[in-house]
Design a protein around this motif. Structure first.
Motif, PDB file in Angstrom:
ATOM      1  N   THR B   4       0.837  -1.195   0.000  1.00 10.76           N
ATOM      2  CA  THR B   4       0.000   0.000   0.000  1.00 10.76           C
ATOM      3  C   THR B   4       0.878   1.255   0.000  1.00 10.76           C
ATOM      4  O   THR B   4       1.890   1.313   0.689  1.00 10.76           O
ATOM      5  N   THR B  10      -0.546  11.419   6.342  1.00  5.19           N
ATOM      6  CA  THR B  10      -0.262  10.611   7.523  1.00  5.19           C
ATOM      7  C   THR B  10       1.187  10.832   7.932  1.00  5.19           C
ATOM      8  O   THR B  10       2.062  10.996   7.096  1.00  5.19           O
ATOM      9  N   LYS B  21       2.500   3.074   9.932  1.00  4.00           N
ATOM     10  CA  LYS B  21       1.099   2.686  10.066  1.00  4.00           C
ATOM     11  C   LYS B  21       0.527   2.187   8.734  1.00  4.00           C
ATOM     12  O   LYS B  21      -0.305   1.291   8.689  1.00  4.00           O
ATOM     13  N   ASN B  22       1.049   2.788   7.664  1.00  8.38           N
ATOM     14  CA  ASN B  22       0.566   2.384   6.348  1.00  8.38           C
ATOM     15  C   ASN B  22       0.811   0.908   6.055  1.00  8.38           C
ATOM     16  O   ASN B  22       0.104   0.290   5.279  1.00  8.38           O
ATOM     17  N   TYR B  24       0.182  -1.352   7.814  1.00  2.75           N
ATOM     18  CA  TYR B  24      -0.881  -2.134   8.450  1.00  2.75           C
ATOM     19  C   TYR B  24      -2.234  -1.941   7.761  1.00  2.75           C
ATOM     20  O   TYR B  24      -3.220  -2.506   8.162  1.00  2.75           O
ATOM     21  N   ARG B  25      -2.213  -1.056   6.752  1.00  2.00           N
ATOM     22  CA  ARG B  25      -3.495  -0.773   6.116  1.00  2.00           C
ATOM     23  C   ARG B  25      -3.845  -1.819   5.086  1.00  2.00           C
ATOM     24  O   ARG B  25      -3.044  -2.660   4.711  1.00  2.00           O
ATOM     25  N   ASN B  42     -10.202   0.430  11.502  1.00  2.00           N
ATOM     26  CA  ASN B  42      -9.185   1.434  11.806  1.00  2.00           C
ATOM     27  C   ASN B  42      -8.517   1.165  13.151  1.00  2.00           C
ATOM     28  O   ASN B  42      -7.311   1.353  13.308  1.00  2.00           O
ATOM     29  N   ILE B  45      -6.002  -1.598  12.841  1.00  2.00           N
ATOM     30  CA  ILE B  45      -4.747  -1.083  12.277  1.00  2.00           C
ATOM     31  C   ILE B  45      -3.915  -0.389  13.376  1.00  2.00           C
ATOM     32  O   ILE B  45      -2.724  -0.682  13.550  1.00  2.00           O
ATOM     33  N   SER B  46      -4.583   0.475  14.133  1.00  2.00           N
ATOM     34  CA  SER B  46      -3.852   1.202  15.182  1.00  2.00           C
ATOM     35  C   SER B  46      -3.296   0.258  16.227  1.00  2.00           C
ATOM     36  O   SER B  46      -2.141   0.380  16.651  1.00  2.00           O
ATOM     37  N   TYR B  73      -9.712  -4.641   4.460  1.00  2.00           N
ATOM     38  CA  TYR B  73      -9.472  -3.217   4.716  1.00  2.00           C
ATOM     39  C   TYR B  73      -8.349  -2.980   5.722  1.00  2.00           C
ATOM     40  O   TYR B  73      -8.124  -1.857   6.155  1.00  2.00           O
ATOM     41  N   PHE B  74      -7.706  -4.025   6.162  1.00  2.00           N
ATOM     42  CA  PHE B  74      -6.524  -3.857   7.010  1.00  2.00           C
ATOM     43  C   PHE B  74      -5.509  -4.948   6.686  1.00  2.00           C
ATOM     44  O   PHE B  74      -5.846  -5.966   6.079  1.00  2.00           O
ATOM     45  N   ASN B  76      -2.766  -5.523   4.580  1.00  2.00           N
ATOM     46  CA  ASN B  76      -2.510  -6.050   3.237  1.00  2.00           C
ATOM     47  C   ASN B  76      -1.384  -7.069   3.206  1.00  2.00           C
ATOM     48  O   ASN B  76      -1.332  -7.914   2.336  1.00  2.00           O
TER      49      ASN B  76
END
Ligand SMILES: Cc1ncc(C[n+]2csc(CCOP(=O)(O)OP(=O)(O)O)c2C)c(N)n1
Ligand code: SF4
Ligand SMILES: [Mg+2]
Lengths: 640, 351
Positions: B4, B10, B21-22, B24-25, B42, B45-46, B73-74, B76
């Motif tokens: 991603t 960010t 953090k990206n 983990y997206r 979300n 991810i955090s 959505y988290f 990838n």
């Protein structure tokens, strides 16, 4: 008294279910086997734990024919409830043994009748505790038959020794009863029937096993890592055998385990777990029978579409629904072939004997991982639960085929140029990674929804179409990789027979009878996989008539062959019959005779002419071997 | 697979795993705007970012439903398996045998887990599979357009469906009844608590059930409905404030702790979950207390949230099987196929 009949007859024992007669029956079977005489034993039991009538039939055949026979020369009646029926079932000239506490009239004069004082013999041994008397009582007919037929008493002891795993106390108790009964028979019974056994050497080097045990051990030699299952007759003993043999065969010095067997909450969960494990790179399997298979359908479609290797053993019983849960059948074939909704084509392996249950036990993993798809192995109750003579199991000749699985290093070399569903090699089989791979390039998302070559969600029509066409190509590739059929040919054959699975013994015997008694010479091809390999078409091409023999009502193998080879449909004659009983040569023979000659050869020839690309006979035919109609270890196999 | 790209705006903060953090997206969400499920994704991810989890050590699972779409959505960079409706548990159970060192994160819905998948849900709970089992609970079937689910309260009125007549299933009760080793409830509208509970769940050795009320803004968001934002906000009754403290991060613990107000629960990996009691000295290691609190909440119409129950002593499923130290899926012929001499032994065992 008619002239002596040696090593060529059938015995049936009628008892009460749950009365412990299986020890006695297996003892007779194993003793005869130890004497070198070809035998087979079949338990014809009801769906019941205790109380209903049950039968055990033993075929003794010097010629090596091991199919069940419809006629019984020797009948042992231990059950008052089935006494009249048992008495009526003896063929004229046969012998009837019965427990003399059954006070029912013996009305027949065309047979030899032998009462046996079962209770009295057992009571006379003070070493038998009273609560064991009924159980040990079954040993009385073992002793009496031993005396009257000539079964070697030492082989009986060997059989008991095996059965009780060398435990002296039960061996002695049972063996003493056998001896006492034999002595009683010697002193009190006069031989009035012509049936005898004599030692031979026809079982030398053979083993005796059931298909479920063989399949389990085969799976272990295939490196099984995960099995999930849910109890169901006749499949339970397969998973139970895994539990029995795995600790010994996969023992490690550190005491840790390289496998896991989970009893799931139902078959849905069983196949779901197996799919999870297969997805994460384990050699994974489940085993079940018809009703469980029905529950597995949605998952079967998912595994096909998401391309996950798993092995599913279906030990078939007769249905639909609960049906006759303890009776055999081959009726799951078309269901499994199409198992899943939408367009699904499943790979099916069809073992025909106990030795192949072992072989397909390990081979199925190779096929599944190589093809990245579920592999269904169809056995049946008769093959799975009954004792069969077999060639010894052979160690796999090839190393495990793990298929196109890639790890961190491979991904590095590929520099990220990898897509889970990308057909790089043109054979329809993509490359896969599995969880635990530490490369950031390894992960992909598995989904039952539409996906492209890179496993990304897609609802695009061309993407869907492309993927399904690739899956079809993969199925074509499978034709080169599944086991080829086995040919039993006969010199001068003019018709063909195609069968699969446990009917082999019955078909071989029928093949012999048709030639000897009806002058119909048939080649017999035993199919061992779906998709059909090219040898199947080549076989069909050669004859005006090909009889498709199977144990179901609707002729399911015939249906699949008709779909695959529509140009030859006219010459395929369905000989299908299902009543839950293991096939006999008689029904195969009569089924073929009833259909024989119902199509004019000219019509078939015409159809053949129009068939595309007819190959010359010689080239098309699988390797022929010298005429042989007898089984017992001399089968010829097509090239693997 | 493609990684991603960092999202504009960010901060490129790097955690102890060396990841932003990206990393983990996942893919952009395709759920409705305002759907509670998005906010949970979300927080996942955090939580993972803050816990320095390596994505390759996590496997994602789901069934079928809007909620079950979330795993795309988290993370990838983690493997994922979107299975069949109601059958996530069995797939996860098998898959985690492949490599027993991986942690599972499953996202399911109330329809997926409490209706069609109730059987598998209860069995994965009793098997104590090593995974976080999130139920995004909205009282309806979102993906099939707003039918009642098994957690819908009696009397709920929905367009086209009329009035629900049946008593609801309480997922936490079901989990406890099946001998769950970790049961928590939260509310998507309380992201801080969701995140802290996620961290605790991720640290748990075994199966952690997280029942998160997650309003369906499209089909079930009347203010009076139990699974709506408004109701949730008004009736939420946190059991305690939770601060999760990872072993490497103890400074925060010093700051947050107030003597006399805390109860610590040590997780298997040595990390600690701290429960800050609001109005009573709640003991989350007592099943009896957990059941009592839930019963009390039911009577008082409270949405009791927080860590309801935890038992850190039970072995997880793969531990029960005493597997070799190498992940099973990395074993080859030498470990898996018995040696040639064994074939004679086997044949001798037959008769
Ligand atoms: C076997 C099967 N039956 C029905 C469906 C249709 N279906 C898809 S999602 C769903 C309900 C999902 O509800 P829930 O799990 O609560 O998820 P939500 O959409 O509310 O997040 C149903 C019934 C299906 N996919 N598979
Ligand atoms: S329908 Fe409801 S549950 Fe589904 S995405 Fe929209 S808001 Fe979320
Ligand atoms: Mg829902």
């Amino acid at each position: 008294m008619a002239s002596k009949v040696v090593n060529d007859f059938s015995i049936i024992v009628g008892t009460v279910n749950g009365s412990g007669s299986s020890t006695a029956n297996n003892t007779i079977l194993r003793a005869l086997f130890k004497m070198g005489i070809p035998v087979s034993g079949k338990n014809l039991f009801p769906s019941n734990i205790q109380g209903l009538p049950t039968w055990y039939t033993i075929r003794v055949s010097k010629d090596g024919f091991t199919a069940r026979r419809d006629e019984q020369e020797i009948v042992v009646a231990m059950n008052p409830a089935s006494f009249a029926r048992d008495l009526a079932s003896v063929v004229p000239g046969g012998a009837f043994f019965y427990a003399d506490d059954i006070k029912q009239p013996v009305t027949r004069t065309d047979i030899a009748v032998y009462p046996m004082p079962v209770k009295q013999i057992v009571k006379s041994d003070p070493n038998i505790p009273s609560d064991y008397r009924d159980l040990v009582g079954n040993m009385v007919y073992v002793g009496v038959l031993a005396q009257m037929l000539g079964i070697d008493i030492n082989t009986i002891q060997a059989a008991l020794n095996f059965h009780f795993k060398g435990k002296q106390k039960p061996i002695a108790m049972n063996f003493n009863t056998v001896k006492a009964a034999a002595e009683w028979a010697k002193a009190n019974l006069e031989k009035k029937d012509p049936f005898y056994v004599e030692p031979m050497n026809k079982t030398e080097g053979m083993i005796m096993a059931d298909g479920n045990t063989a399949a389990a051990i085969g799976s272990i030699f295939g490196g099984i890592q995960f099995a999930a299952w849910y109890p169901i007759t006749p499949a339970s003993s397969l998973a139970e055998s895994l539990n029995e043999y795995l600790p010994e065969l996969r023992k490690r010095e550190d005491g840790k385990h390289t496998y896991a067997v989970v009893q799931a909450e139902d078959e849905l969960a069983a196949i779901g777990m197996a799919i999870g494990a297969g997805w994460s790179g384990l050699r994974s399997m489940t085993s079940t029978s018809g009703p469980g298979l029905s529950l597995m359908t949605e998952f079967a479609g998912l595994a096909y579409y998401t391309e996950i290797p798993i092995v599913v053993w279906d030990v078939q019983r007769i249905g639909p629904s609960t049906g006759l849960p303890t009776r055999t059948s081959q009726g799951d074939l078309t269901f499994v072939n199409f198992m899943g909704h939408g367009d699904t084509q499943q790979i099916i392996l069809l073992p025909g004997n106990v030795n192949e249950c072992f072989e397909f036990g390990w081979r199925a993993f190779d096929v599944a991982e190589h093809m990245q798809t579920p592999v269904f192995v169809l056995s049946d109750l008769d093959m799975g639960m009954n004792q069969w003579m077999s060639k010894p199991f052979e160690y796999p000749k090839t190393p495990m085929d793990r298929g196109k699985i890639i790890w961190e290093k491979d991904l590095e070399e590929l520099k990220g140029n990898w897509g889970r569903y990308l057909d790089k090699d043109g054979d329809g089989i993509p490359y896969r990674t599995v969880p635990g791979n530490k490369s950031p390039l390894s992960a992909y998302f598995t989904r039952g929804t539409g996906h492209d070559e890179y496993a990304k969600y897609s609802e695009e029509a061309p993407v869907w179409h492309r993927n399904m066409e690739r899956l079809k190509k993969k199925y074509e590739t499978a034709k080169q990789y599944v086991p080829k059929p086995v040919l039993h040919s006969l010199k001068g054959a003019t018709v063909g027979i195609i069968g699969f699975g446990s009917t082999e013994a019955a078909i071989l015997e029928a093949q012999h009878q048709l030639a000897a008694e009806h002058n119909i010479k048939a080649d017999f091809l035993r199919v061992r996989a779906v998709p059909f390999t090219k040898e199947v078409e080549a076989f069909i091409k050669q004859y005006d008539e090909v009889f498709i023999v199977e144990m179901d009502r609707d002729g399911q193998l015939n249906q699949l062959l008709t779909i695959e080879y529509p140009e030859y449909a006219m010459r395929l004659k369905s000989v299908a019959f299902g009543d839950g009983m293991p096939a006999s040569a008689k029904w195969v023979r009569e089924g073929i005779l009833a259909k024989h000659g119902t199509v004019k050869p000219s019509a078939a020839k015409k159809a053949a002419k129009t068939a595309a690309a007819a190959k010359p006979r010689k080239e098309a035919k699988p390797k022929k071997v010298a005429a042989k109609t007898k089984p017992a270890g001399k089968t010829s196999k097509g090239k693997k | 697979m493609a990684t991603t790209l960092p999202m504009a705006g960010t901060t490129a903060q790097i955690n102890l795993a060396g990841l932003a953090k990206n990393d983990y997206r996942g893919a952009p969400t395709t759920l409705c705007q305002g759907c509670g499920h998005n906010s949970i994704a979300n927080q996942i991810i955090s939580a993972l970012f803050e816990m320095n989890v390596v994505p390759e050590n996590v496997v994602k699972f789901s069934g079928i439903g809007c909620s079950s779409k979330s795993p795309t959505y988290f993370l990838n960079r983690s493997f994922g398996f979107n299975g069949l409706h109601g059958r996530m548990p069995s797939v996860a159970t098998g898959a985690l045998f492949g490599d027993q060192f991986l942690k599972g994160i499953g996202v399911s819905g109330d329809g997926d887990s409490a209706s069609i998948g109730m059987g598998q849900f209860k069995h994965i709970v009793r098997r104590n599979v090593n995974m976080v089992y999130i139920i995004e609970n909205n009282g309806v079937y979102g993906l099939t357009k707003g039918q009642f689910s098994a957690t819908a309260e009696v009397g709920l009125q929905l367009k086209k469906q009329g009035t629900n007549q049946y008593m609801p299933v309480d997922i936490c009760m079901e989990a406890l009844a099946s001998n769950a080793t970790f049961v928590a409830r939260s509310f998507a509208g309380n992201p801080k608590q969701v995140k802290e509970l996620l961290k605790a769940a991720l640290s748990h050795n075994g199966l952690a059930v997280l029942d998160i009320v997650s309003p369906c803004v499209t089909f079930n968001n009347q203010t009076s409905a139990y699974h709506s934002y408004t109701w949730g906000k008004d009736h939420e009754e946190p059991l305690h404030d939770i601060t999760y403290v990872a072993p490497r991060n103890e400074i925060i613990l010093e700051e947050e702790m107030k003597a006399g107000e805390v109860r610590e629960v040590t997780m298997h990996d040595g990390s600690v979950v701290i429960l800050k009691n609001l109005d009573k000295d709640y003991d989350p290691t007592s099943r009896f207390e957990a059941l009592r609190v839930m019963e009390e909440a039911e009577r008082n119409n409270w949405l009791v949230t927080g860590l309801l129950y935890v038992d850190t002593d039970k072995p997880s499923l793969t531990e029960m099987y005493d597997l070799v130290d190498t992940p099973l899926n990395r074993l080859g012929d030498a470990d898996l196929r018995p040696t040639p001499d064994m074939i004679d032994k086997v044949n001798a065992l037959m008769f």
